[in-house]
Design a protein around this motif. Structure first.
Motif, PDB file in Angstrom:
ATOM      1  N   SER A  64       5.493  32.267  25.489  1.00 23.70           N
ATOM      2  CA  SER A  64       5.068  32.052  26.513  1.00 23.70           C
ATOM      3  C   SER A  64       6.557  31.056  27.741  1.00 23.70           C
ATOM      4  O   SER A  64       7.222  31.314  27.308  1.00 23.70           O
ATOM      5  N   GLY A 114       1.793  25.795  28.283  1.00 26.15           N
ATOM      6  CA  GLY A 114       2.212  26.166  26.300  1.00 26.15           C
ATOM      7  C   GLY A 114       2.968  24.985  25.753  1.00 26.15           C
ATOM      8  O   GLY A 114       2.366  25.078  25.146  1.00 26.15           O
ATOM      9  N   HIS A 158      10.292  32.061  24.697  1.00 31.47           N
ATOM     10  CA  HIS A 158      10.220  31.994  25.533  1.00 31.47           C
ATOM     11  C   HIS A 158      10.864  33.256  26.732  1.00 31.47           C
ATOM     12  O   HIS A 158      12.147  33.004  26.267  1.00 31.47           O
ATOM     13  N   TYR A 206       0.693  32.508  26.301  1.00 28.78           N
ATOM     14  CA  TYR A 206       0.684  31.463  26.966  1.00 28.78           C
ATOM     15  C   TYR A 206       1.155  32.587  28.526  1.00 28.78           C
ATOM     16  O   TYR A 206       2.726  32.192  28.853  1.00 28.78           O
TER      17      TYR A 206
END
Ligand code: MGD
Ligand code: SF4
Length: 731
Positions: free
Chosen positions: A142, A147, A164, A419
């Protein structure tokens, strides 16, 4: 140099040709239109600086977005990308309804389905994965606050692994290095006190092209006040053009320069002796370590004259402690990035700039309680220790590692939630691996506002509404002044798009986990949180931004010892944690790979009009910069027999080719390198403006260097050559 001049000169330099509009265009108070004007607070989502702003509508139609005058992220101005927010809302290519794959994985064939059908499908697949393999087999990738809702839903389900890309493809080595040295990181927005600096050193930071709003404004303020700017970059960047010293360094040799600067500061006794004695640990080891690395040695590696190295070291010392060696932001370059960021952290300690005016200030955020909801159970085992045991100093997921653990017969992961991150253009050279993973996973859910390369690999595509159509979590970032900001919907979601919180809650309901989301609407959560700190949703809907008092000092108190969150409680020039983990405790220089005959270093960066690949299809921003161009030095252009405006394809040593891209012949790049703005070269046909314009650097990366400390992907070690492309050909 006056700020106006700074902006004017930036504009003249082409790469930042829109600079006056970028920071000047929206500063004025908006004039009311002739119709009925309404406003609502928002937080820009066109990049991750998160400037607060106000959306203006006239007679219910979007008019413009402007910066919030009281917001420390933007000081009342949005950049061009920020003003393009309306383009994201109006983009005709947006995802419109949930989609379910028909046919086998990898095909771009979907059918539109209802939200109910999409949620049922996802919940059934998740339960099937849990029954066959275990509840922990789903990974979340994400990029962005939405997220967090999927993270919560997945944790409640029993899958905790997440990554991430802003860590392993961006800031990871910086976060790791500063935590090892100072016990804490630089933060975002960065805690740099540039506006008060008297000397600023930028090492590969192209601030001005890489446009983080308040940061550009504070650099301009520092220059207005007469600060000395030193820019180290193989390319004559916009920042280089503002600099007293431009050091066109040989690519990949920055650690050599940093060691030589330390050598000069120490041997000429120019370092801050009181500060080092009071706060630092390991100075004696550092002194011994840097002895061989004098400017004459560094010259042979970097190509920077010894006299220039000495002159710039003295300029920093003259300005210290208001001297800032900027930590950079996108720092995943050659695989020894944690070592380079450590060298930057150590240099700042020698200058005494951490915790001092003009260096780095202490950040604070608002003490905002969490909404009272059940907490998902902690996992029985630490997933990071299982999936990335070779990176024990990393406290977060490493995206490239999670992808690796999703491919092949012994793949750990069986499903992905993705996401707001376009993995094929984000993870360098990993497109084939992502395709292979997507083929074998039992579930790939992609949540996006736009069709993108990653949605092509999805089993289920969930269309999120844009930030102008939704509430998100309150912005509560560590800052100079603790501040809250609100993003609220200005419009109803277009088509069937919905916010992330609504989707995560809907899936949780299907899984019998609805009690982890014990509210009907995110606005209830925001109002509850705001009331705990003496405000309310009603107040924030009117104000947009609210400042709170600080609790502690912004700089260190002179002469007062500090307990740093490191093993020794001091600034660790010599890192005991690195030594304990078998890594170099003091920065080591590793000479970079050199291009084979006929190839060039592939250098890349940003442009003020775009954020990675996410804004290329935005009709407003596409108009400003519709394609990238490959920068080539005149001597290389003559050798290749190409001229500005010609089309070429870039080809790496493995024969991988880019889309065609225009040539820009310029002396602003070294003869051994070429340069591209990252984000172009989309191949997905459903982005009608962005498809096939310009070249994608990420797909050409063949020599990705994994950082042994942070696990991040070094992305500057790849090479390309240029092949002429005929009229009408795409590659
Ligand atoms: P973006 O490209 O900004 O981020 O790369 P990513 O994490 O992929 O956007 C990804 C997706 O987010 C897009 O498909 C966009 O449509 C979608 N999106 C935009 N707004 C929203 C929204 O509100 N909701 C949802 N659900 N989706 C949305 C960034 C990453 O790339 C980073 S942080 C860095 S620093 C690296 N930079 C970089 C580089 O400079 N060069 C190369 N070669 N690779 C890089 N990779 C890294
Ligand atoms: Fe938006 Fe620009 Fe601020 Fe980024 S820097 S949040 S794009 S206004």
């Amino acid at each position: 140099m006056k700020r106006r001049e700074f902006l004017k000169i930036s504009a003249a330099l082409g790469a930042a040709g829109t600079m006056p509009t970028l920071l000047g265009g929206c500063a004025a108070k908006p004039l009311p239109g002739s119709g009925v004007v309404t406003t609502s607070p928002t937080i820009c989502n066109m990049c991750f600086w998160q400037c607060a702003g106000t959306l203006y509508q006239e007679d219910g139609r979007p008019w413009k977005v402007v910066g919030h005058p009281d917001d420390p992220h933007c000081d009342g101005r949005l950049c061009t990308r920020g003003t393009g927010g309306i383009g994201a809302y109006l983009d005709p290519d947006r995802l419109r309804q949930p989609l379910l794959r028909v046919g086998k994985g990898g095909d771009q064939q979907f059918r539109a389905v209802s939200w109910e059908e999409a949620f049922d499908h996802i919940a059934q697949r998740m339960q099937a994965i849990a029954e066959r393999h275990g509840k922990d087999r789903l990974a979340l990738f994400s990029h962005g606050d939405g997220g967090n809702h999927f993270h919560r839903m997945l944790q409640a389900f029993g899958s905790h692994a997440y990554a991430h890309p802003s860590f392993a493809q961006c800031r990871g080595p910086r976060a790791t290095a500063f935590a090892l040295t100072y016990g804490e990181s630089v933060g975002s927005p960065d805690r740099t006190d540039m506006g008060n600096s008297r000397c600023i050193v930028l090492i590969g930071s192209h601030i001005g092209e890489n446009l983080h709003n308040s940061q550009v404004q504070s650099l301009a303020r520092a220059l207005d006040n007469g600060a000395t700017l030193i820019t180290v970059d193989p390319r004559f960047s916009v920042a280089a053009s503002k600099s007293a010293h431009w050091l066109p360094i040989r690519p990949g040799t920055d650690i050599a320069l940093l060691l030589a600067w330390m050598n000069v500061l120490i041997n000429e006794r120019l370092y801050d002796q009181d500060y080092v004695a009071l706060h630092c640990n390991g100075f004696e080891q550092l002194v011994r370590h840097v002895q061989p690395f004098n400017p004459e040695w560094a010259y042979l590696e970097t190509g920077i004259e010894p006299a220039k190295i000495r002159e710039t070291a003295r300029a920093m010392a003259d300005a210290a402690p208001a001297a800032l060696v900027h930590p950079g932001r996108h720092v995943t370059w050659y695989g020894d990035d944690t070592q380079r960021c450590r060298a930057i952290a150590i240099l700042n300690a020698l200058l005494g700039s951490w915790g001092r005016p003009g260096g780095f200030y202490s950040q604070e955020k608002v003490d905002l309680p969490e909404y009272p909801a059940p907490k998902p159970d902690k996992p029985a085992t630490d997933w990071k220790a299982v999936l990335q045991p070779d990176f024990p100093l990393v406290g977060t997921g490493i995206s490239n590692r999670l992808v690796e653990r999703s491919v092949g017969a012994d793949a750990f992961f069986k499903g992905w939630f993705v996401y707001a991150t376009n993995l094929p253009m984000t993870l360098p050279g990993a497109r084939d691996q992502i395709a292979a993973a997507a083929q074998s996973l039992d579930l790939v859910v992609v949540v996006d506002t736009m069709p993108a390369e990653i949605t092509g690999f999805a089993d289920v595509v969930l269309p999120e509404c844009t930030y102008l159509e939704r509430f998100d979590e309150l912005r509560n970032k560590p800052e100079r002044t603790p501040t809250l900001a609100l993003r609220m919907p200005a419009f109803e979601p277009r088509y069937q798009s919905r916010p992330a919180w609504w989707m995560a809650k809907g899936i949780a309901d299907r899984l019998g986990l609805g009690h982890y989301f014990p509210w009907q609407d995110l606005s209830e959560v925001l109002d509850w949180q705001l009331r705990q700190v003496g405000s309310s949703l009603d107040e924030m809907q009117k104000k947009g931004v609210k400042r709170f008092p600080r609790k502690g000092p912004i700089y260190f108190e002179p002469g007062r010892p500090i307990r740093f969150k490191t093993p020794s409680g001091k600034i660790e020039l010599y890192s005991s944690l690195l030594a304990d983990n078998g890594q170099d405790p003091l920065p080591r220089y590793t000479p970079p790979d050199r291009p084979p005959e006929g190839f060039f270093h592939l250098n890349y960066g940003r442009a003020p009009a775009h954020t990675f690949g996410r804004t290329i299809n935005n009709p407003q921003l596409f108009e400003l910069m519709p394609e990238n161009a490959v920068w080539v030095h005149p001597s290389a252009a003559a050798w290749l027999d190409i001229a500005s405006g010609d089309y070429v394809a870039l080809e790496n040593p493995n024969g991988r080719r880019s889309n065609r891209v225009r040539v820009r012949v310029t002396e602003r790049i070294r003869p051994d390198s070429v340069f591209l703005v990252h984000g172009f070269g989309h191949t997905d046909g459903r982005q009608r403006l962005a498809r096939n314009v310009g070249a994608d650097d990420a797909d050409l990366m063949h020599n990705v260097k994994i950082d042994p400390i942070a696990g991040s992907t070094g992305m500057r070690a790849s090479f390309v050559t240029l092949k002429r492309v005929g009229k009408g050909e795409l590659t």
